[in-house]
Design a protein around this motif. Structure first.
Motif, PDB file in Angstrom:
ATOM      1  N   ASP A  74       0.982  -1.189  -0.120  1.00 49.85           N
ATOM      2  CA  ASP A  74      -0.011  -0.060  -0.052  1.00 49.85           C
ATOM      3  C   ASP A  74       0.835   1.197   0.006  1.00 49.85           C
ATOM      4  O   ASP A  74       2.227   1.009  -0.069  1.00 49.85           O
ATOM      5  N   SER A  87      -3.927   4.578  -5.874  1.00 45.23           N
ATOM      6  CA  SER A  87      -3.617   4.685  -4.462  1.00 45.23           C
ATOM      7  C   SER A  87      -2.354   4.465  -3.798  1.00 45.23           C
ATOM      8  O   SER A  87      -2.151   4.813  -2.625  1.00 45.23           O
ATOM      9  N   ALA A 110      -4.253   9.539  -0.027  1.00 43.77           N
ATOM     10  CA  ALA A 110      -5.648   9.351  -0.019  1.00 43.77           C
ATOM     11  C   ALA A 110      -6.700  10.435   0.109  1.00 43.77           C
ATOM     12  O   ALA A 110      -6.184  11.411   0.769  1.00 43.77           O
TER      13      ALA A 110
END
Length: 260
Positions: A215, A255, A260
Motif C-alpha cells: 500500500d 492508491s 488518499a
C-alpha cells in the motif's frame, strides 16, 4: 552496459515504483494490455513473471496466479510471441522474472538472445546461484545486453552482497524481512538496520526493496531506505477484482502513488 534500467535510475533518483505481475493472468492475452496500462499510470519499471508449476519463493497469491496462467496456456514461447512488438509501443524498462528450470528447458542462450531481440532489459532468476551464473552464464547475459538482477536478504553477509554488486549491472533487489512474497505480517519493511547497513555499503548498483510492499504506507517507507520499491502480490489481487481491467489498474496505482 547501456540500457533502459540504467537510464531510469539516472533520470529518477528516488521513489521508483516497480510492479510485478504474472504473464497470462488473469487472462492469457492480458500481458501487453497490463504493461501499457501500468506505464500510462506512471509505473517506472515492470517485472513480468514467467509462471512456473513449483514457485517456492512465492506466496499464495502469486502461486495461484501462476497456476491460472499455466492453465490459460502461458509458456515462455507464448510470452515471447506476445512481447515481440512491445518496443513499438513503449520504452519502459522490462524485466523477466521466474525460475531457472523453464529457462534451462528453453535453452539459456536461446532465451537470452530472444529476450534481447524483443527488448527485455533484465532477468531475475532467484534460484540461479551466483557462482553458477558467473561460471556458466554471465558472458551470455552480457553479450545480449541483459542485466542479471540478484536478490539479497537481511541474512546475506556483506561479502556476498559486494560480490553480487560486482557481477550485476541493473539494480540489487533487496528482499524485505518478509520470507515469501505477499507477506504483510507486522510492518512489511521493518528491518531498518538491514536497510541502513546496505545503504552504508555504498554499492555500485542502486537498490530496490520488494516483498511485502502492499500500500502507499509501505511503499513510502521502503522508498525512505532505497531508490524505490516493488509491488507484486497486492497488484495481482487488484487484477483479480471484478470489473474493468484498466480501471482496476488505474485505481490501484493511484492508491500507491497519491495521497488518499
Amino acid at each position: 552496459m547501456d540500457n533502459r534500467i540504467k537510464h531510469l535510475f539516472e533520470q529518477k533518483p528516488q521513489g521508483l515504483l516497480s510492479v510485478y505481475f504474472t504473464a497470462g493472468y488473469p487472462n492469457l492475452e492480458d500481458t501487453v494490455p497490463i504493461i501499457l496500462e501500468l506505464e500510462k499510470n506512471g509505473v517506472d519499471l515492470i517485472e513480468i513473471g514467467m509462471p512456473f508449476s513449483d514457485p517456492l519463493a512465492d506466496g499464495p497469491t502469486i502461486q495461484q496466479s501462476s497456476e491460472i496462467a499455466l492453465r490459460n496456456g502461458m509458456t515462455i514461447p507464448k510470452l515471447f510471441e506476445q512481447l515481440k512488438d512491445i518496443r513499438k509501443y513503449t520504452q519502459i524498462p522490462l524485466v523477466l522474472m521466474g525460475y531457472l528450470n523453464p529457462v534451462m528447458q528453453y535453452g539459456v542462450e536461446r532465451f537470452c538472445q530472444k529476450a534481447n531481440e524483443i527488448g527485455i532489459d533484465g532477468i531475475i532468476l532467484p534460484d540461479l546461484p551466483l557462482s553458477d551464473y558467473v561460471r556458466e552464464y554471465k558472458s551470455i547475459f552480457e553479450a545480449n545486453n541483459l542485466s542479471k538482477i540478484f536478490l539479497i536478504t537481511p541474512q546475506t553477509p556483506e561479502q556476498r552482497i559486494r560480490e553480487i554488486d560486482s557481477h550485476t549491472n541493473g539494480f540489487v533487489y533487496m528482499v524485505s524481512s518478509a520470507s515469501v512474497t505477499g507477506s504483510t505480517n507486522g510492518k512489511a519493511v521493518a528491518d531498518t538496520a538491514y536497510f541502513q547497513r546496505v545503504a552504508g555499503m555504498q554499492l555500485r548498483n542502486p537498490a530496490i526493496i520488494g516483498f511485502g510492499i502492499h500500500d502507499r504506507g509501505t511503499f513510502t517507507e521502503a522508498c525512505n531506505h532505497a531508490r524505490g520499491a516493488i509491488i507484486g502480490s497486492a497488484f495481482i489481487k487488484a487484477l483479480a477484482r471484478e470489473g474493468n481491467l484498466q480501471q482496476n489498474i488505474q485505481t490501484f496505482i493511484h492508491s500507491i502513488k497519491n495521497e488518499a
